[in-house]
Design a protein around this motif. Structure first.
Motif, short mmCIF file in Angstrom:
data_model
loop_
_atom_site.label_atom_id
_atom_site.label_comp_id
_atom_site.label_asym_id
_atom_site.label_seq_id
_atom_site.Cartn_x
_atom_site.Cartn_y
_atom_site.Cartn_z
N ILE A 287 -1.49 9.10 -7.15
CA ILE A 287 -2.14 8.77 -5.87
C ILE A 287 -3.22 7.73 -6.15
N ALA A 288 -3.04 6.52 -5.64
CA ALA A 288 -4.03 5.45 -5.87
C ALA A 288 -5.30 5.75 -5.09
N VAL A 289 -6.44 5.71 -5.79
CA VAL A 289 -7.74 6.00 -5.19
C VAL A 289 -8.65 4.80 -5.42
N ALA A 290 -9.24 4.27 -4.35
CA ALA A 290 -10.17 3.14 -4.46
C ALA A 290 -11.56 3.65 -4.81
N THR A 291 -12.15 3.07 -5.87
CA THR A 291 -13.51 3.40 -6.28
C THR A 291 -14.34 2.12 -6.34
N ASP A 292 -15.62 2.27 -6.60
CA ASP A 292 -16.48 1.09 -6.70
C ASP A 292 -16.09 0.20 -7.87
N ASP A 293 -15.49 0.78 -8.91
CA ASP A 293 -15.10 0.03 -10.10
C ASP A 293 -13.69 -0.54 -10.03
N GLY A 294 -12.92 -0.10 -9.05
CA GLY A 294 -11.55 -0.56 -8.95
C GLY A 294 -10.62 0.59 -8.57
N LEU A 295 -9.33 0.34 -8.71
CA LEU A 295 -8.30 1.30 -8.32
C LEU A 295 -7.98 2.24 -9.48
N ILE A 296 -7.99 3.55 -9.22
CA ILE A 296 -7.66 4.57 -10.22
C ILE A 296 -6.52 5.42 -9.67
#
Length: 590
Positions: free
Chosen positions: A456-465
């Protein structure tokens, strides 16, 4: 005492080397087995001290967590045997002792006294040896070949507790905090911020905590004497064993070295052209390298016999392969360019300093996550990727979600449409298993996955995880919604573990309310498919029975796939099947 395999970070690994022999006396944390998986090479330490009485595995065996590796006779067992023998000796008929001369009886008493003193000092000696012992610890399995040290959270001299976070490691998948392997005092830090580190690399030296209370029960002179005698005995034993091992290994090492020398000589005379997989396999027979390194050599088409190993016994590491390839590329770059050659990468940027042509420019560094993501993203240049688009009428499904979300919210569960998408896609993958597969290295087979591990792609402040939900096919909507929420929070807080980032067989990338009508997601190699979900919108749809248009909530779907494994017709059928399941989730119950 059985010494079992710890949590390896993977389902199984191959025994590459056995570092002990039957009869060896080892200490706690001494390395006993070298295991290799497709992720890393890991040296397994002993969880106890003692004498090796049995080795339960052989080189080439596949082992998993909890499997018995070796059997030990601990010092406590040996002591019990000694005390049992002493007891038997003391139960001899009293008449025999009365017939002994007086001086013999006195000698026996003196001997018993010495034995008692030695047994009394033994626990104190063990406690004394444990106190202040400095142990070098290696990094656990990071889930990737290498990652960058982002932050060091402790300093030399700090007192740490077990599982306290001491390093922050960043890879292309996530930021992971590495915990302290034991409690104690930090003696030395072997890495620095910005270093690239790999699985199994030594990173810290800790003086373990211990208790010296046992040593206070006996005099220091007796403890020193006992330690001195034990040290001399151990030194004598080690010298004897070392000499025996040297004698045993001498006849067998010479033919191997001669064979390896011959192989290397022949390899140097061979052409430097990229080899086929069959040719590479032929040259691997007499090479000391693990399965992960051999697999990488096949992927790169490297003649592994030309690579010089830097590890113990000239074992070849992944770093040695990369250094070999880098050296070849530098050599080719220095040679005159051929007019018939085709560049495998983009040319260098033009000189951007000429403001008359390019205008004013500004240089900004990429984030660490972006930098380490580039090698993985480069794999997409090798994939023949195609994207199939479709729409799903989720009007009725959204009504159902609206009826359930109130009760879910009362339990602290965020119930979004993504839970339905995950469940429907997982069911579709069980019905179309080719989308839940991987292409083999030699491009001749498809490896079908029997469980659905959904990334499951999760958007974070550092990028996609991309964290992974395991065995989705066996979970209901509520459990899926719970795990989506938990993993999203961990991703944003940088608390994801390596296991939560590994093993995905398919990926879903949802843009939610970010906007847009459709997009082309990139297949995450070695997977063969990824489903993109855009923002749902109300659209007019023709109702044939009512002969009129009516508003319906439509969800855009974008399926990207590896055309080497999936053909266009199957992709269209699979995407339409997911759209149908989302329109009426009751079909899953059938």
């Amino acid at each position: 005492m059985d010494i079992k395999a710890p949590d390896l970070g993977v389902d199984s690994a191959e025994v590459s080397e056995i570092m002990v022999e039957v009869g060896d006396v080892i200490a706690k944390d001494d390395n006993i087995i070298l295991l290799e998986s497709d992720k890393a090479s890991v040296e397994v330490p002993s969880s106890a001290a003692g004498k090796v009485t049995k080795i339960s595995v052989a080189v080439g065996d596949q082992v998993s967590e909890g499997m018995v590796l070796i059997e030990l006779e601990s010092e406590a067992d040996a002591k019990d045997d000694s005390q049992s023998a002493d007891t038997e000796n003391k139960t001899e008929p009293a008449a025999d002792k009365r017939n002994e001369p007086q001086d013999n009886q006195q000698a026996e008493k003196q001997s018993d006294t010495n034995v008692a003193e030695e047994n009394t000092s033994q626990p104190a000696k063990q406690a004394s040896e444990h106190v202040g012992k400095a142990t070098t610890h290696a990094l656990p399995d990071l889930g990737v070949d290498e990652a960058q040290v982002s932050e060091i959270m402790v300093s030399v001299g700090d007192i740490v507790t077990a599982d306290q976070s001491i390093l922050l490691i960043e890879s292309d998948k996530a930021s992971v905090e590495v915990p302290a392997p034991e409690a104690g005092k930090v003696e030395k830090i072997l890495v620095q911020a910005g270093d690239m580190v790999a699985n199994g690399q030594d990173f810290i030296v800790i003086i373990g905590e211990g208790s010296d209370s046992a040593s206070n029960n006996v005099s220091e002179s007796k403890a020193d004497t006992s330690e001195s005698q034990a040290s001399k005995s151990a030194e004598s034993t080690n010298k004897t064993e070392s000499a025996e091992q040297s004698d045993k290994s001498q006849p067998t090492d010479e033919p191997k070295q001669a064979a390896k020398s011959t192989t290397n000589t022949n390899a140097k005379n061979a052409t430097n052209a990229k080899l086929t997989e069959a040719q590479v396999n032929e040259k691997m027979v007499d090479i000391y390298a693990g399965p992960a390194v051999r697999k990488l050599a096949r992927q790169l088409g490297v003649d592994i016999s030309q690579v010089t190993g830097s590890a113990l016994n000239e074992r070849i590491l992944k770093e040695d392969l990369f250094a070999h390839v880098k050296g070849k590329l530098n050599t080719q770059k220095a040679a005159p360019a051929s007019g018939n050659g085709v560049s495998s990468s983009l040319p260098s940027l033009p000189d951007m300093s000429n403001t008359e042509i390019w205008g004013e420019t500004e240089v900004q560094d990429l984030s660490r996550l972006q930098k380490v993501s580039i090698p993985q993203l480069n794999y997409n240049t090798l994939l023949p990727q195609v994207t199939q688009f479709d729409l799903s009428d989720i009007t009725e499904t959204e009504k159902l979600r609206g009826e359930l979300k109130g009760a879910m919210k009362a339990e602290g569960i965020g119930f979004t449409i993504l839970a339905f998408v995950v469940k429907a896609t997982a069911y579709a993958l069980t019905q179309h298993p080719r989308f839940n597969s991987h292409l083999s290295d030699d491009n001749t087979q498809v490896i079908l996955r029997k469980s659905v591990n959904m990334g499951i792609a999760v958007a974070t402040d550092d990028g996609l995880i991309v964290p992974v939900i395991k065995n989705v096919q066996d979970k209901g909507l509520k459990q899926i919604a719970i795990e989506i929420g938990e993993l999203a929070v961990k991703a944003r807080d940088k608390k994801l573990t390596t296991k939560e980032l590994q093993g995905a067989s398919f990926t879903i990338s949802s843009q939610g309310n970010l906007g847009g009508t459709a997009f082309t997601p990139l297949v995450n190699w070695p997977q063969v498919g990824i489903l993109g979900v855009s923002e749902a919108s109300m659209q007019p749809r023709w109702n044939a029975s009512k002969q009129t248009f009516e508003p319906r909530l439509m969800l855009p779907l974008s399926l990207s796939y590896d055309h080497r494994v999936i053909n266009g017709a199957d992709a269209a059928v699979f995407t339409r099947y997911i759209a149908t399941l989302l329109a009426d989730p009751r079909r899953i119950l059938l």
